[in-house]
Design a protein around this motif. Structure first.
Motif, PDB file in Angstrom:
ATOM      1  N   THR A  35      -1.713 -14.119  -5.852  1.00 32.02           N
ATOM      2  CA  THR A  35      -1.204 -13.365  -6.982  1.00 32.02           C
ATOM      3  C   THR A  35      -0.299 -12.270  -6.449  1.00 32.02           C
ATOM      4  OG1 THR A  35      -3.145 -11.915  -7.045  1.00 32.02           O
ATOM      5  CG2 THR A  35      -3.160 -13.809  -8.523  1.00 32.02           C
ATOM      6  N   LEU A  36       0.765 -12.016  -7.174  1.00 24.13           N
ATOM      7  CA  LEU A  36       1.656 -10.889  -6.900  1.00 24.13           C
ATOM      8  C   LEU A  36       1.444  -9.913  -8.035  1.00 24.13           C
ATOM      9  CD1 LEU A  36       4.979 -12.653  -5.882  1.00 24.13           C
ATOM     10  CD2 LEU A  36       3.347 -11.504  -4.391  1.00 24.13           C
ATOM     11  N   GLU A  55      -2.610  -7.732   0.716  1.00 20.39           N
ATOM     12  CA  GLU A  55      -1.476  -7.110   1.396  1.00 20.39           C
ATOM     13  C   GLU A  55      -0.879  -6.070   0.454  1.00 20.39           C
ATOM     14  OE1 GLU A  55       1.162 -10.088   3.555  1.00 20.39           O
ATOM     15  OE2 GLU A  55       0.114 -11.327   2.062  1.00 20.39           O
ATOM     16  N   ILE A  56      -0.794  -4.839   0.907  1.00 20.10           N
ATOM     17  CA  ILE A  56      -0.160  -3.797   0.106  1.00 20.10           C
ATOM     18  C   ILE A  56       1.304  -3.762   0.525  1.00 20.10           C
ATOM     19  CG2 ILE A  56      -0.208  -1.373  -0.545  1.00 20.10           C
ATOM     20  CD1 ILE A  56      -2.708  -3.145  -1.350  1.00 20.10           C
ATOM     21  N   GLN A  72     -11.207   3.598   3.178  1.00 21.23           N
ATOM     22  CA  GLN A  72     -10.130   3.297   4.127  1.00 21.23           C
ATOM     23  C   GLN A  72      -8.798   3.478   3.407  1.00 21.23           C
ATOM     24  OE1 GLN A  72     -10.384  -0.758   5.517  1.00 21.23           O
ATOM     25  NE2 GLN A  72      -8.274  -0.781   6.209  1.00 21.23           N
ATOM     26  N   THR A  73      -7.862   4.226   4.001  1.00 18.71           N
ATOM     27  CA  THR A  73      -6.533   4.396   3.426  1.00 18.71           C
ATOM     28  C   THR A  73      -5.659   3.216   3.834  1.00 18.71           C
ATOM     29  OG1 THR A  73      -6.728   6.799   3.459  1.00 18.71           O
ATOM     30  CG2 THR A  73      -4.497   5.890   3.340  1.00 18.71           C
ATOM     31  N   VAL A  74      -4.961   2.651   2.858  1.00 17.65           N
ATOM     32  CA  VAL A  74      -4.074   1.507   3.091  1.00 17.65           C
ATOM     33  C   VAL A  74      -2.726   1.842   2.463  1.00 17.65           C
ATOM     34  CG1 VAL A  74      -3.766  -0.980   2.837  1.00 17.65           C
ATOM     35  CG2 VAL A  74      -6.086  -0.026   2.924  1.00 17.65           C
ATOM     36  N   LYS A  75      -1.658   1.689   3.255  1.00 14.61           N
ATOM     37  CA  LYS A  75      -0.297   1.992   2.793  1.00 14.61           C
ATOM     38  C   LYS A  75       0.548   0.727   2.798  1.00 14.61           C
ATOM     39  CE  LYS A  75      -0.507   6.649   4.695  1.00 14.61           C
ATOM     40  NZ  LYS A  75       0.087   7.615   5.608  1.00 14.61           N
ATOM     41  N   GLY A  76       1.721   0.827   2.172  1.00 18.59           N
ATOM     42  CA  GLY A  76       2.648  -0.295   2.169  1.00 18.59           C
ATOM     43  C   GLY A  76       2.865  -0.834   3.571  1.00 18.59           C
ATOM     44  N   GLY A  77       2.797  -2.154   3.726  1.00 17.11           N
ATOM     45  CA  GLY A  77       2.954  -2.804   5.020  1.00 17.11           C
ATOM     46  C   GLY A  77       1.623  -3.070   5.708  1.00 17.11           C
ATOM     47  N   GLU A  78       0.516  -2.618   5.095  1.00 19.11           N
ATOM     48  CA  GLU A  78      -0.810  -2.828   5.674  1.00 19.11           C
ATOM     49  C   GLU A  78      -1.614  -3.778   4.786  1.00 19.11           C
ATOM     50  OE1 GLU A  78      -1.114   1.547   7.811  1.00 19.11           O
ATOM     51  OE2 GLU A  78      -2.312   1.188   6.013  1.00 19.11           O
ATOM     52  N   PHE A  79      -2.765  -4.232   5.295  1.00 18.06           N
ATOM     53  CA  PHE A  79      -3.587  -5.186   4.545  1.00 18.06           C
ATOM     54  C   PHE A  79      -5.061  -4.947   4.836  1.00 18.06           C
ATOM     55  CE2 PHE A  79      -2.951  -7.088   8.669  1.00 18.06           C
ATOM     56  CZ  PHE A  79      -4.190  -7.647   8.961  1.00 18.06           C
ATOM     57  N   CYS A  99       0.157  -8.301  -2.794  1.00 21.08           N
ATOM     58  CA  CYS A  99       0.048  -9.748  -2.753  1.00 21.08           C
ATOM     59  C   CYS A  99      -1.381 -10.070  -2.342  1.00 21.08           C
ATOM     60  CB  CYS A  99       1.031 -10.348  -1.754  1.00 21.08           C
ATOM     61  SG  CYS A  99       0.905 -12.162  -1.625  1.00 21.08           S
ATOM     62  N   CYS A 100      -2.091 -10.798  -3.189  1.00 21.74           N
ATOM     63  CA  CYS A 100      -3.472 -11.189  -2.898  1.00 21.74           C
ATOM     64  C   CYS A 100      -3.505 -12.677  -2.599  1.00 21.74           C
ATOM     65  CB  CYS A 100      -4.362 -10.862  -4.102  1.00 21.74           C
ATOM     66  SG  CYS A 100      -6.069 -11.379  -3.870  1.00 21.74           S
TER      67      CYS A 100
END
Length: 104
Positions: A35-36, A55-56, A72-79, A99-100
């Motif tokens: 899913t997006l 995926e963020i 846990q902190t997750v930013k764009g480009g991380e998963f 994106c899952c």
């Protein structure tokens, strides 16, 4: 991978939490799906059936995964990975694109 080729897209949106989280399902020829989606700021708890790879793509959030006491902190480009048959909570601080991937 910045794009997917040769896929089927389900036109109807998946809408959660009064429209604050929404996504579209993408199906691949091999039977897999993703899913997006987009999440507005807020706190959301999801339940999984299958394991998932989240995926963020842009934005920032905190996630509390099953079996963990710390966010846990997750930013764009991380998963991050989520086990199947589990619940996880996300605190979205900045509108986030994701994106899952459903893993089997």
């Amino acid at each position: 991978m910045s794009e997917f080729n040769n896929v089927t897209i389900v036109k109807q949106a998946n809408v959660y939490f009064d429209g604050k989280v929404n996504s579209r399902t993408i199906r691949f020829a091999d039977g897999s799906s993703k899913t997006l989606g987009f999440m507005q700021p807020g706190e959301y708890t999801f339940n999984t059936a299958d394991p998932e790879l989240m995926e963020i793509l842009a934005g920032e959030l905190q996630v509390l995964l099953p079996g963990n006491d710390a966010w846990q902190t997750v930013k764009g480009g991380e998963f991050f990975n989520v086990p199947g048959n589990a619940a996880f909570t996300m605190k979205v601080s900045v509108a986030s694109d994701y994106c899952c991937s459903f893993l089997k």
